[in-house]
Design a protein around this motif. Structure first.
Motif, PDB file in Angstrom:
ATOM      1  N   GLY A   8     -17.926 -70.412  39.921  1.00 58.39           N
ATOM      2  CA  GLY A   8     -18.934 -69.457  39.371  1.00 58.39           C
ATOM      3  C   GLY A   8     -20.194 -69.800  40.459  1.00 58.39           C
ATOM      4  N   ASP A   9     -21.426 -69.187  40.075  1.00 59.36           N
ATOM      5  CA  ASP A   9     -22.832 -69.385  40.886  1.00 59.36           C
ATOM      6  C   ASP A   9     -23.126 -70.880  40.861  1.00 59.36           C
ATOM      7  OD1 ASP A   9     -22.876 -66.538  41.414  1.00 59.36           O
ATOM      8  OD2 ASP A   9     -24.017 -66.112  39.622  1.00 59.36           O
ATOM      9  N   LEU A  10     -24.061 -71.028  41.874  1.00 57.47           N
ATOM     10  CA  LEU A  10     -24.423 -72.422  42.246  1.00 57.47           C
ATOM     11  C   LEU A  10     -25.444 -72.673  41.143  1.00 57.47           C
ATOM     12  CD1 LEU A  10     -24.697 -74.763  44.039  1.00 57.47           C
ATOM     13  CD2 LEU A  10     -26.673 -73.614  45.204  1.00 57.47           C
ATOM     14  N   LYS A  11     -25.361 -74.029  40.379  1.00 59.79           N
ATOM     15  CA  LYS A  11     -26.328 -74.270  39.543  1.00 59.79           C
ATOM     16  C   LYS A  11     -26.954 -75.564  39.763  1.00 59.79           C
ATOM     17  CE  LYS A  11     -23.686 -72.440  35.601  1.00 59.79           C
ATOM     18  NZ  LYS A  11     -22.888 -71.602  36.328  1.00 59.79           N
ATOM     19  N   TYR A  12     -26.690 -76.450  40.311  1.00 57.38           N
ATOM     20  CA  TYR A  12     -27.361 -77.651  40.910  1.00 57.38           C
ATOM     21  C   TYR A  12     -26.975 -77.926  42.357  1.00 57.38           C
ATOM     22  CZ  TYR A  12     -28.864 -78.609  36.285  1.00 57.38           C
ATOM     23  OH  TYR A  12     -29.386 -78.710  35.093  1.00 57.38           O
ATOM     24  N   PHE A  13     -27.890 -78.354  43.407  1.00 56.74           N
ATOM     25  CA  PHE A  13     -27.670 -78.827  44.779  1.00 56.74           C
ATOM     26  C   PHE A  13     -28.592 -79.913  45.052  1.00 56.74           C
ATOM     27  CE2 PHE A  13     -28.106 -78.435  49.367  1.00 56.74           C
ATOM     28  CZ  PHE A  13     -26.894 -78.803  49.526  1.00 56.74           C
ATOM     29  N   LEU A  14     -27.823 -81.043  45.448  1.00 56.78           N
ATOM     30  CA  LEU A  14     -28.964 -82.324  45.935  1.00 56.78           C
ATOM     31  C   LEU A  14     -29.757 -82.457  44.916  1.00 56.78           C
ATOM     32  CD1 LEU A  14     -29.541 -81.350  49.470  1.00 56.78           C
ATOM     33  CD2 LEU A  14     -27.906 -82.615  48.711  1.00 56.78           C
ATOM     34  N   GLY A  15     -29.342 -82.522  43.867  1.00 55.89           N
ATOM     35  CA  GLY A  15     -30.519 -82.676  42.450  1.00 55.89           C
ATOM     36  C   GLY A  15     -31.260 -81.575  42.159  1.00 55.89           C
ATOM     37  N   ILE A  16     -31.326 -80.475  42.848  1.00 54.81           N
ATOM     38  CA  ILE A  16     -32.122 -79.242  42.577  1.00 54.81           C
ATOM     39  C   ILE A  16     -31.577 -78.334  41.870  1.00 54.81           C
ATOM     40  CG2 ILE A  16     -33.348 -77.470  43.766  1.00 54.81           C
ATOM     41  CD1 ILE A  16     -33.714 -79.351  46.051  1.00 54.81           C
ATOM     42  N   GLU A  17     -32.349 -77.855  40.731  1.00 53.23           N
ATOM     43  CA  GLU A  17     -31.553 -76.792  39.801  1.00 53.23           C
ATOM     44  C   GLU A  17     -31.945 -75.557  40.426  1.00 53.23           C
ATOM     45  OE1 GLU A  17     -31.618 -75.265  35.347  1.00 53.23           O
ATOM     46  OE2 GLU A  17     -33.019 -76.616  35.872  1.00 53.23           O
ATOM     47  N   VAL A  18     -30.757 -74.618  40.474  1.00 54.46           N
ATOM     48  CA  VAL A  18     -30.745 -73.276  41.015  1.00 54.46           C
ATOM     49  C   VAL A  18     -30.606 -72.390  40.030  1.00 54.46           C
ATOM     50  CG1 VAL A  18     -29.648 -71.881  42.664  1.00 54.46           C
ATOM     51  CG2 VAL A  18     -29.694 -74.117  43.285  1.00 54.46           C
ATOM     52  N   ALA A  19     -31.866 -71.181  39.917  1.00 52.46           N
ATOM     53  CA  ALA A  19     -31.889 -70.434  38.787  1.00 52.46           C
ATOM     54  C   ALA A  19     -31.942 -69.077  39.646  1.00 52.46           C
ATOM     55  CB  ALA A  19     -33.348 -70.771  38.228  1.00 52.46           C
ATOM     56  N   ARG A  20     -31.226 -68.035  38.932  1.00 49.17           N
ATOM     57  CA  ARG A  20     -31.009 -67.004  39.296  1.00 49.17           C
ATOM     58  C   ARG A  20     -31.459 -65.867  38.181  1.00 49.17           C
ATOM     59  NH1 ARG A  20     -26.955 -68.944  42.042  1.00 49.17           N
ATOM     60  NH2 ARG A  20     -26.804 -68.711  44.278  1.00 49.17           N
ATOM     61  N   SER A  21     -32.427 -65.139  38.180  1.00 55.44           N
ATOM     62  CA  SER A  21     -32.934 -64.435  37.024  1.00 55.44           C
ATOM     63  C   SER A  21     -33.538 -63.059  37.780  1.00 55.44           C
ATOM     64  CB  SER A  21     -33.933 -65.168  36.409  1.00 55.44           C
ATOM     65  OG  SER A  21     -34.567 -64.569  35.425  1.00 55.44           O
ATOM     66  N   LYS A  22     -33.405 -62.044  36.954  1.00 58.19           N
ATOM     67  CA  LYS A  22     -34.053 -60.697  37.115  1.00 58.19           C
ATOM     68  C   LYS A  22     -35.157 -60.614  35.985  1.00 58.19           C
ATOM     69  CE  LYS A  22     -30.029 -58.714  38.722  1.00 58.19           C
ATOM     70  NZ  LYS A  22     -28.795 -58.028  38.619  1.00 58.19           N
ATOM     71  N   HIS A  23     -35.515 -61.732  35.289  1.00 57.97           N
ATOM     72  CA  HIS A  23     -36.622 -61.555  34.367  1.00 57.97           C
ATOM     73  C   HIS A  23     -37.989 -62.275  34.896  1.00 57.97           C
ATOM     74  CE1 HIS A  23     -33.694 -59.371  31.791  1.00 57.97           C
ATOM     75  NE2 HIS A  23     -32.783 -60.598  31.924  1.00 57.97           N
ATOM     76  N   GLU A  24     -38.907 -62.184  34.097  1.00 55.40           N
ATOM     77  CA  GLU A  24     -39.902 -62.782  34.557  1.00 55.40           C
ATOM     78  C   GLU A  24     -40.008 -64.191  33.868  1.00 55.40           C
ATOM     79  OE1 GLU A  24     -43.380 -61.021  33.048  1.00 55.40           O
ATOM     80  OE2 GLU A  24     -43.271 -59.176  34.120  1.00 55.40           O
ATOM     81  N   THR A  25     -40.516 -65.371  34.748  1.00 56.59           N
ATOM     82  CA  THR A  25     -40.483 -66.725  34.252  1.00 56.59           C
ATOM     83  C   THR A  25     -41.748 -66.953  33.413  1.00 56.59           C
ATOM     84  OG1 THR A  25     -41.841 -67.203  36.313  1.00 56.59           O
ATOM     85  CG2 THR A  25     -39.373 -67.283  36.209  1.00 56.59           C
TER      86      THR A  25
END
Length: 185
Positions: A18-35
């Protein structure tokens, strides 16, 4: 990407995670909503250039596995790790039928580290990297790898490791294909 995925799946047993979630200890977030960070003050880069860190005795950083006596030695040890990774990728490409026909470039922005490899004279700053030096020299002489110099401002990895100017930061993000998912289109 779908064609590549199908080709690799026909050659190897694999499954999509599936979609990337972590890379080199960095959390990757994909969102269409406000943070819910609308009141935050934006900055151009994640860290400030030329910022001096102050370490206090009770807040020492984690002890490293390898001690380097100079920045050139540390850079050279990093180059050796890069060579090992390139050799693995070269074998993978060859197994897939795409064997490289010329030396693989390992770009380095440290002229001293490059000079260590090309100069056979023993230097005081290289006494701790002799095993690495012989390993890398063998691959260089066999024309498996090469070490072209690249200016720090064009070294894409720097954006992940140190504070760079806004221009370099944004240029590197663009080259890495990274986009701000919250930016207006």
């Amino acid at each position: 990407m779908q064609n590549l995925h199908k080709y690799l799946a026909s050659e190897f047993e694999m499954k999509s995670l599936g979609d990337l979630k972590y890379f080199l200890g960095i959390e990757v977030a994909r969102s269409k909503h406000e943070t819910e960070m609308l009141d935050c003050k934006p900055i151009d880069t994640p860290s400030e250039q030329n910022h001096k860190l102050r370490l206090y005795p009770d807040q020492m950083s984690k002890k490293q596995k390898v001690v380097s006596m100079s920045s050139a030695e540390a850079e050279y040890r990093g180059m050796t790790q890069g060579v090992c990774e390139l050799l693995w990728l070269r074998r993978l490409l060859r197994d897939l039928g795409f064997g490289p026909q010329k030396p693989i470039d390992l770009y380095c922005d440290n002229k001293v580290a490059i000079a260590i490899e090309h100069n056979l004279v023993q230097h005081d700053c290289t006494k701790h990297v002799e095993v690495d030096r012989h390993f890398v020299k063998e691959k260089l002489d066999a024309k498996i790898i090469s070490f072209p110099f690249i200016s720090s401002k064009y070294q894409l990895a720097n954006v992940l490791m140190k504070a760079v100017s806004t221009t370099v930061f944004l240029n590197s993000l663009d080259k890495l294909g990274m986009r701000d998912i919250f930016a207006s289109t």
